[in-house]
Every structure is written in structure tokens, then in C-alpha cells.
Design a protein around this motif. Structure first.
Motif, mmCIF file in Angstrom:
data_model
loop_
_atom_site.group_PDB
_atom_site.id
_atom_site.type_symbol
_atom_site.label_atom_id
_atom_site.label_comp_id
_atom_site.label_asym_id
_atom_site.label_seq_id
_atom_site.Cartn_x
_atom_site.Cartn_y
_atom_site.Cartn_z
ATOM 1 N N ARG A 12 50.287 56.201 47.789
ATOM 2 C CA ARG A 12 50.288 57.659 47.803
ATOM 3 C C ARG A 12 49.375 58.195 48.905
ATOM 4 N NH1 ARG A 12 49.805 58.313 42.227
ATOM 5 N NH2 ARG A 12 52.032 57.851 42.094
ATOM 6 N N ARG A 53 52.730 62.308 40.560
ATOM 7 C CA ARG A 53 52.972 62.109 41.993
ATOM 8 C C ARG A 53 51.928 62.778 42.862
ATOM 9 N NH1 ARG A 53 59.245 60.831 43.087
ATOM 10 N NH2 ARG A 53 59.628 59.720 41.121
ATOM 11 N N GLN A 84 59.525 56.429 44.038
ATOM 12 C CA GLN A 84 58.487 57.235 44.683
ATOM 13 C C GLN A 84 58.285 56.869 46.145
ATOM 14 O OE1 GLN A 84 54.739 57.972 42.749
ATOM 15 N NE2 GLN A 84 55.578 57.687 40.690
#
Length: 338
Positions: free
Chosen positions: A132, A100, A154
Motif C-alpha cells: 500500500r 484500503r 487490491q
């Protein structure tokens, strides 16, 4: 006389190259998506498969050598270029999608590319890296069915689909990866260079046709968007990965960290049926998809769907869809049984 753009140069009016792509492979990238994408460009760029970057251009960029998930090492041609000098930056992801975090330089570079108006492409799990960096907000991401659940965990605020092989959102393009990366490259070739060069690439790859963006990924469960139980969603994902050799309910329960009875209760609460029945349904849907989209024999489809033989598959298929496998296949509106 037309001139070609040198490495790193964005295609400009009057240049022979119609577009340029910087491919940015990350560690543990998937080779199938990476190589399929670049080879489709290569075969369209020059006559006779001679690999000269005439009609379109590409470069492999990055800071360091990286390895594909299969172990093959790739050394970049150059550092990541000024985003304004290329039309597309394709981030090639792979097996590190569960991490992550990512290097700060990657966030900075992708944000600079977005600011410059360069289209970002997420190949395979490269869409994770673009998200991300905070660059998928307000857009829909197309991801491989095998990572759909992880992407949603996520990035819960990003709409996620796995019902197609790629999705063009203007300045963001997301691709499920695998062989769909070749179709995406051909889509770009058709857009910038014309259908004939895309056909040239197809002929070299010994393929019959280019698949559209909305060609379905061969996934066989209903959308799990409304299933709140994360354990049930993860079990469904595992079912998809073991269609041809079904695992036992005892093993499924063990992998989910609970007893068979507890797992059955969770499935009934979420789906109104035990996991064994749902698993059977998933395998039958897989068989149904194969009947429509392939010419494989019913016996082969039965075995690949995890059934012991064609007779077993035939009986269960008739119960589920009200038609025999052969009748289902011959019905032009066969999908109405789904």
C-alpha cells in the motif's frame, strides 16, 4: 571483550549482536505470527532461554498501544526508530487487511526505511501495508492462501504466490504468517548467527526441524490466476476455508448472491465442471496432501477432509487418483498422482 548493541542500534562490525529487528505490530495483528517470530529470536539470542538480547536484538515499536485480533493489548517499547539503526523492520499485519487506507505516518516511515536500504518484512498481512506504501512494485509477494484473492484484487500489478511459507526478495521479505513466521525468524538467525543458534531455538520450541522458505502452504486448489470470474474465485476461496465441514451448494450459492443454477453455469464456463465436483476435488487434494505430509490415519484424514467415513474417502480417492490412499502414501513419488 565484545559489547552488545543498545536498543535501537543497528548491529555493527565488532558488536556481539549480529542483527536487529524492529517489530511494528498494527491494530488487529495476528498474535501467532507476531509471537512466533519474536520468540524464535528470543530463544536464539541467549543460552538457556534467558531472553537477553545478546546474539540478536529486537524491539516492539509503534505510536500507540494496539490490540491483536484475539484482543491482547501490546504497548510498544519505543517510537519507530531511525530505519538506519536496524537491519529489518517487520510489519505485523492482521485482520484489517481489507481496509484500503493506512495512516500517513506509516507510508512515510516505510518509504524512509526503503530509502535507507533497511529490509522490510511483511508478516502475515503486513505485506499489504508495504504494498500500500508503493514498495512492492516489480517484486513477488508471498501471502497466505486465505488472503491471496484479496491481495490480487487490491494490487493487480504485483505477482502473488501462496505456494510457499515465505519469500526473500532481498530488501523485501514477505511471509504468509501463522507458524511460517517462526521459520522466517530462524532463517534470519541462521543467516546472521549460524545454524547452531537456530537449532538452539528449535530445541527450546520442541520442534524437529526448520522448514525451508519453499515449504508448501497447505492449500489445495490449482492456481486461480487465469480464472477471470471473480465470483468463481471467491467461491473457491470459501471451499478452501470449509474443507473439514463442507457447506451445501445452496449455501455456497447464497453466499455468492445467486441461484444454484446460475452458480453452476459460472463454474462450468470457468472450469468445465459444476461446483460440487470441483469441491470434491479440492477436498481430495487436501486428503492427498495430508497423506504425504503427515502420519495421521486414513480414517482421520477422511473425516478432516469432509468425508463421512474412511470407506467413502477410499472410493472417491481411488476414482480421482487411480490409487488407494495407502498405496498413494507408500509411493515415494506419490506427488506424481497430483
Amino acid at each position: 571483550m565484545e559489547r552488545s548493541v543498545g536498543l535501537g542500534g543497528r548491529a555493527r562490525s565488532g558488536d556481539r549482536q549480529k542483527f536487529r529487528v524492529a517489530l511494528l505490530p498494527l491494530n488487529n495483528f495476528t498474535l501467532n505470527a507476531f509471537s512466533g517470530f519474536v520468540d524464535a529470536l528470543r530463544l536464539a539470542a541467549d543460552a538457556g532461554g534467558r531472553s537477553r538480547q545478546i546474539e540478536c536484538g529486537w524491539s516492539i515499536v509503534g505510536h500507540d498501544a494496539v490490540r491483536a485480533s484475539c484482543g491482547l493489548a501490546v504497548t510498544p517499547d519505543q517510537l519507530p526508530p531511525d530505519p538506519a539503526t536496524v537491519d529489518y523492520i517487520a510489519v505485523c499485519g492482521g485482520n484489517d487487511y481489507r481496509l484500503r487506507q493506512q495512516p500517513e505516518w506509516l507510508d512515510t516511515y516505510l518509504r524512509a526505511a526503503a530509502d535507507a536500504g533497511t529490509t522490510l518484512i511483511g508478516l502475515c498481512t503486513g505485506t499489504f501495508n508495504i504494498a500500500r506504501a508503493g514498495l512492492m512494485e516489480g517484486r513477488t509477494a508471498c501471502v497466505h492462501w486465505n488472503v491471496h484473492e484479496e491481495f490480487r484484487d487490491q494490487f493487480p500489478g504485483i505477482r502473488t504466490v501462496s505456494d510457499r511459507i515465505f519469500l526473500d526478495n532481498g530488501n523485501r521479505i514477505s511471509c504468509a504468517g501463522s507458524t511460517g513466521a517462526s521459520d522466517l525468524a530462524l532463517y534470519l538467525v541462521s543467516r546472521h548467527c549460524g545454524a547452531e543458534l537456530a537449532q538452539q531455538s528449535l530445541r527450546h520450541m520442541i520442534l524437529n526441524r526448520q522448514r525451508d522458505a519453499n515449504f508448501p502452504q497447505p492449500q489445495f486448489v490449482n492456481d486461480t490466476q487465469d480464472i477471470l470470474d471473480g465470483v468463481v474465485r471467491r467461491c473457491i476461496n470459501l471451499m478452501e476455508q470449509t474443507l473439514n465441514v463442507p457447506i451445501s451448494m445452496a449455501e455456497l450459492a447464497q453466499k455468492s448472491g445467486m441461484s444454484e443454477r446460475q452458480l453452476a453455469r459460472r463454474f462450468r464456463a470457468s472450469l468445465g465442471q459444476p461446483p460440487s465436483r470441483y469441491y470434491r476435488f479440492v477436498r481430495l487434494r487436501y486428503g492427498a496432501w495430508r497423506l504425504i505430509h503427515t502420519t495421521d490415519s486414513v480414517t482421520q484424514i477422511a473425516l478432516d477432509s469432509g468425508f463421512s467415513d474412511g470407506s467413502h474417502f477410499h472410493r472417491e480417492f481411488c476414482k480421482e487418483f487411480g490409487a488407494s490412499p495407502n498405496r498413494y502414501r507408500k509411493t515415494t513419488a506419490g506427488e506424481r498422482f497430483l
